[in-house]
Design an enzyme around this catalytic site. Structure first.
Site, PDB file in Angstrom:
ATOM      1  CG  ASN A   1     -36.460 -78.028 -26.637  1.00 26.46           C
ATOM      2  OD1 ASN A   1     -35.748 -77.450 -25.814  1.00 26.46           O
ATOM      3  ND2 ASN A   1     -37.288 -77.384 -27.436  1.00 26.46           N
ATOM      4  CB  ALA A   2     -31.867 -78.109 -23.446  1.00 30.51           C
TER       5      ALA A   2
ATOM      6  CG  ASP B   1     -21.717 -74.143 -23.874  1.00 26.04           C
ATOM      7  OD1 ASP B   1     -21.925 -72.944 -24.104  1.00 26.04           O
ATOM      8  OD2 ASP B   1     -20.790 -74.792 -24.407  1.00 26.04           O
TER       9      ASP B   1
ATOM     10  CB  CYS C   1     -21.658 -68.323 -27.377  1.00 21.12           C
ATOM     11  SG  CYS C   1     -23.146 -68.985 -28.099  1.00 21.12           S
TER      12      CYS C   1
HETATM   13  C1  LIG Z   1     -22.585 -73.882 -27.718  1.00 21.38           C
HETATM   14  S1  LIG Z   1     -22.956 -75.502 -28.290  1.00 21.38           S
HETATM   15  C2  LIG Z   1     -22.395 -76.499 -26.955  1.00 21.38           C
HETATM   16  C3  LIG Z   1     -20.906 -76.808 -27.005  1.00 21.38           C
HETATM   17  C4  LIG Z   1     -20.442 -77.867 -26.048  1.00 21.38           C
HETATM   18  N1  LIG Z   1     -20.641 -77.483 -24.673  1.00 21.38           N
HETATM   19  C5  LIG Z   1     -18.985 -78.251 -26.279  1.00 21.38           C
HETATM   20  O1  LIG Z   1     -18.143 -78.029 -25.376  1.00 21.38           O
HETATM   21  O2  LIG Z   1     -18.651 -78.769 -27.343  1.00 21.38           O
HETATM   22  C6  LIG Z   1     -24.705 -75.518 -28.204  1.00 21.38           C
HETATM   23  C7  LIG Z   1     -25.387 -76.841 -28.540  1.00 21.38           C
HETATM   24  O3  LIG Z   1     -26.786 -76.665 -28.294  1.00 21.38           O
HETATM   25  C8  LIG Z   1     -27.512 -77.524 -29.159  1.00 21.38           C
HETATM   26  N2  LIG Z   1     -28.913 -77.056 -29.153  1.00 21.38           N
HETATM   27  C9  LIG Z   1     -29.434 -75.974 -29.778  1.00 21.38           C
HETATM   28  N3  LIG Z   1     -30.723 -75.805 -29.421  1.00 21.38           N
HETATM   29  C10 LIG Z   1     -31.021 -76.805 -28.549  1.00 21.38           C
HETATM   30  C11 LIG Z   1     -32.168 -77.149 -27.802  1.00 21.38           C
HETATM   31  N4  LIG Z   1     -33.300 -76.433 -27.861  1.00 21.38           N
HETATM   32  N5  LIG Z   1     -32.105 -78.229 -26.982  1.00 21.38           N
HETATM   33  C12 LIG Z   1     -30.975 -78.965 -26.893  1.00 21.38           C
HETATM   34  N6  LIG Z   1     -29.853 -78.672 -27.576  1.00 21.38           N
HETATM   35  C13 LIG Z   1     -29.866 -77.601 -28.389  1.00 21.38           C
HETATM   36  C14 LIG Z   1     -26.759 -77.457 -30.461  1.00 21.38           C
HETATM   37  O4  LIG Z   1     -27.012 -78.633 -31.228  1.00 21.38           O
HETATM   38  C15 LIG Z   1     -25.292 -77.356 -29.949  1.00 21.38           C
HETATM   39  O5  LIG Z   1     -24.717 -78.638 -29.953  1.00 21.38           O
END
Ligand SMILES: C[S@@+](CC[C@H](N)C(=O)[O-])C[C@H]1O[C@@H](n2cnc3c(N)ncnc32)[C@H](O)[C@@H]1O
Length: 391
Positions: free
Chosen positions: A274-275, A295, A335
């Protein structure tokens, strides 16, 4: 055709090319509407405003496709718009064989998304009315693109809200589990059936290119919410000595590792976490980076979710600023249409005050040009990014 009159006061907005009519704005209907049926929209006095389709069960009840009295909505109009969208993309000189061919309202085709991945196309219907044009959409794509395969992806929110019943799957030809595309000088593996969105975040193409201007050989870089490594791969390609890439999705990270191999790169540290927790741990461990890109997914699907989303953004900005070395760069994106560029500037300003780090804006980026936005519809501009130098 079903005749709709809108309440007094709504007509100016429609004459200004805003294509949505909300349910309470309808004054009268010539009879009971069927879901997805074509309509003629008129002002309260009966003057023509446009042609569109109706879904009486949803809040955005009518979407207008034509403001021209001489141009009613027909399968031929849909075909013509798809062809126009294609010709527009050809003029953009996109440096990739993957691009968004149809961007819904941005291409005057509300409810239709088409993404092209090399020899394959992915279609997504986000409204019931547009899903009734499935046959002409498919035949137009076959005629214009001559693809090896076309896949229909389900948009779960649309299916629930609009009541679209078709299951996702192959509409034409064959679509392999994985397709390889190129963007700039990198190659990416796209998992169309299982990947997020239609398989890839095409909208960040220009930002993935821009990050290269900031990375110096030997830099330490961090790609937060990395998905399949869009930013991480570009950082590595510029000679970053170390890249840490974090995402919650195991599948996205597995594809990311393949992408690394595919491009003969190495040394990206893929982290499944989890980020929010991971950034806190990095910060506590005293880790610092030259370039940090954050992102996240959309935190605000509607305006009621904005205050919570901004709290999340504030935390990401605070962590991001602390993790960036003096003279390094930090980027953060939204986004969601509801979290605006100004919101991003505001939370960055507050975070900068809180952590006592001055910031200087180096760039602003938006969804790439194959995701056109129209001035009359602020909703069509959804992706915004701000890039700062942490002084
Ligand atoms: C907008 S996308 C990123 C796109 C990427 N920068 C690219 O250029 O392809 C958001 C990402 O956040 C991930 N995500 C969603 N919630 C998250 C969390 N709590 N911690 C980490 N990753 C998460 C999703 O799996 C997704 O891959």
């Amino acid at each position: 055709m079903l005749q709709v009159r809108v309440k007094p006061g709504i007509e100016d907005r429609i004459r200004g090319f805003f294509p949505w009519i909300y349910r309470p704005e309808i004054a009268s209907l010539s009879r009971k509407p069927r879901k997805g049926e074509l309509v003629v929209v008129r002002d309260f006095g009966g003057k023509f405003l446009g042609y569109g389709y109706i879904n009486p069960e949803v809040s955005i009840a009518i979407r207008i496709l034509s403001f021209d009295k001489e141009e009613p909505v027909t399968p031929e109009l849909i075909r013509k718009r798809i062809l126009e969208a294609y010709n527009y993309r050809k003029r953009l000189y996109i440096n990739s064989n993957a691009f968004r061919l149809v961007h819904s309202e941005g291409d005057l085709l509300p409810g239709l998304i088409v993404d092209v991945y090399g020899e394959y196309a992915v279609v997504e219907f986000t409204t019931y009315g547009m899903s009734l044009f499935r046959d002409v959409v498919l035949s137009s794509l076959l005629e214009i693109l001559r693809p090896r395969g076309v896949y229909e992806k389900t948009n779960l929110t649309a299916r629930r809200v609009e009541g679209i019943e078709v299951e996702e799957g192959v509409l034409y030809g064959e679509v392999p589990e994985e397709v390889i595309i190129w963007e700039h000088d990198l190659r990416y593996c796209i998992n169309i059936p299982q990947g997020q969105k239609t398989g890839f975040f095409l909208d960040q193409r220009n930002a993935r290119r821009f990050v290269r201007d900031l990375v110096e050989p030997g830099d330490r870089c961090l790609d937060v919410f990395c998905h399949t490594g869009g930013f991480a791969l570009n950082m590595k390609k510029m000679g970053a000595s170390e890249v840490v890439a974090v995402d919650l999705s195991e599948l996205a990270l597995a594809v990311g590792r393949k992408n690394e191999e595919l491009n003969r790169l190495s040394g990206i540290n893929w982290v499944n976490a989890n980020a929010f927790d991971f950034l806190r741990d990095l910060d506590r461990a005293g880790e610092r980076f030259d370039v940090v890109v954050i992102d996240p997914p959309s935190f605000a699907k509607n305006r009621h979710a904005v205050p919570n989303a901004l709290r999340g953004y504030k935390e990401l900005c605070v962590r991001g600023l602390r993790l960036t070395k003096p003279g390094g760069y930090l980027a953060i994106f939204s986004c969601s249409f509801h979290v605006t560029e100004q919101h991003l500037f505001d939370v960055m300003t507050q975070a900068s005050y809180d952590v006592r780090r001055q910031v200087r804006v180096v760039a602003r980026t938006f969804q790439d040009k194959d995701h056109p936005w129209i001035l009359q519809m602020p909703n069509t501009l959804y992706l915004k990014g701000i890039w700062v130098e942490v002084v």
